[in-house]
Design a protein around this motif. Structure first.
Motif, short mmCIF file in Angstrom:
data_model
loop_
_atom_site.label_atom_id
_atom_site.label_comp_id
_atom_site.label_asym_id
_atom_site.label_seq_id
_atom_site.Cartn_x
_atom_site.Cartn_y
_atom_site.Cartn_z
N GLY A 35 -19.84 -10.50 -71.27
CA GLY A 35 -18.49 -10.96 -71.59
C GLY A 35 -18.43 -11.98 -72.71
O GLY A 35 -19.43 -12.45 -73.20
N GLU A 36 -17.19 -12.27 -73.10
CA GLU A 36 -16.93 -13.24 -74.16
C GLU A 36 -17.29 -14.65 -73.71
O GLU A 36 -17.87 -15.42 -74.45
CB GLU A 36 -15.45 -13.20 -74.55
CG GLU A 36 -15.00 -11.89 -75.17
CD GLU A 36 -15.48 -11.75 -76.59
OE1 GLU A 36 -15.42 -12.75 -77.34
OE2 GLU A 36 -15.92 -10.64 -76.95
N LYS A 37 -16.91 -14.97 -72.49
CA LYS A 37 -17.11 -16.32 -71.94
C LYS A 37 -18.51 -16.41 -71.37
O LYS A 37 -18.84 -15.74 -70.41
CB LYS A 37 -16.05 -16.57 -70.85
CG LYS A 37 -16.05 -17.96 -70.32
CD LYS A 37 -14.89 -18.12 -69.33
CE LYS A 37 -15.21 -19.20 -68.35
NZ LYS A 37 -15.47 -18.76 -67.02
N LYS A 38 -19.33 -17.23 -71.95
CA LYS A 38 -20.74 -17.32 -71.53
C LYS A 38 -20.95 -18.33 -70.41
O LYS A 38 -22.01 -18.36 -69.82
CB LYS A 38 -21.63 -17.66 -72.73
CG LYS A 38 -21.59 -16.60 -73.82
CD LYS A 38 -22.00 -15.24 -73.31
CE LYS A 38 -21.98 -14.21 -74.40
NZ LYS A 38 -22.14 -12.85 -73.95
N GLU A 39 -19.97 -19.18 -70.12
CA GLU A 39 -20.08 -20.11 -69.00
C GLU A 39 -19.33 -19.49 -67.82
O GLU A 39 -18.20 -19.04 -67.96
CB GLU A 39 -19.45 -21.47 -69.32
CG GLU A 39 -20.07 -22.17 -70.50
CD GLU A 39 -19.45 -21.74 -71.82
OE1 GLU A 39 -18.34 -21.18 -71.82
OE2 GLU A 39 -20.10 -21.94 -72.85
N LYS A 40 -19.98 -19.49 -66.67
CA LYS A 40 -19.35 -18.90 -65.49
C LYS A 40 -19.46 -19.86 -64.32
O LYS A 40 -20.47 -20.54 -64.14
CB LYS A 40 -20.03 -17.58 -65.12
CG LYS A 40 -20.15 -16.61 -66.30
CD LYS A 40 -19.31 -15.42 -66.17
CE LYS A 40 -19.30 -14.43 -67.31
NZ LYS A 40 -20.31 -14.36 -68.28
N ARG A 41 -18.41 -19.89 -63.51
CA ARG A 41 -18.40 -20.72 -62.31
C ARG A 41 -19.02 -19.97 -61.15
O ARG A 41 -19.14 -18.75 -61.17
CB ARG A 41 -16.97 -21.15 -62.00
CG ARG A 41 -16.41 -22.05 -63.11
CD ARG A 41 -15.06 -22.57 -62.82
NE ARG A 41 -15.15 -23.55 -61.73
CZ ARG A 41 -14.09 -24.16 -61.23
NH1 ARG A 41 -12.89 -23.91 -61.69
NH2 ARG A 41 -14.24 -25.02 -60.24
#
Length: 125
Positions: A35-41
């Motif tokens: 995905g575009e967002k490399k930081e995930k919760r």
């Protein structure tokens, strides 16, 4: 037999597999890459991984952080504090190995038109 155990204990392949060979580890690394967002919760990872238990996810994230494949950003300015996980340089480098696993699987084991594309909709690699 004792001599063989010493070699296994000191073998780089065995040591590496003790880090990345546990159930869910490669899946977690792949989800952090996708995905575009490399930081995930935590809850986002839990949702995407489906059947992983919160305890196992927590253990694997801690192990991966200790081994330097991921980092955790902790934002204490929110209540509750917000944690986000992302791949380190080492973790990003390991994605190349996952890509190699994919190539091996396509060559020797699986026919999958979607995975043969430049970027697979399933794994994003």
């Amino acid at each position: 037999m004792k001599e063989c155990a010493v070699y296994v204990k000191d073998c780089t392949v065995y040591k590496t597999m003790n880090i990345v060979g546990k159930r869910w580890t490669i899946h977690i690394l792949l989800e952090l890459y996708k995905g575009e967002k490399k930081e995930k919760r935590f809850n986002e990872l839990k949702r995407k991984l489906g059947t992983i238990t919160p305890k196992t996810l927590s253990e694997r994230l801690t192990e991966l952080e200790q081994e330097g494949l991921i980092e955790k950003n902790l934002d204490n300015s929110t209540n509750p504090p917000k944690s986000e996980y992302f791949l380190t340089e080492s973790g990003m480098d390991f994605i190349k190995i996952i890509m190699g696993i994919k190539r091996w699987g396509l060559k020797w084991k699986f026919k999958n038109k979607e995975c043969e594309k430049a970027v697979c909709k399933y794994c994003d690699i």
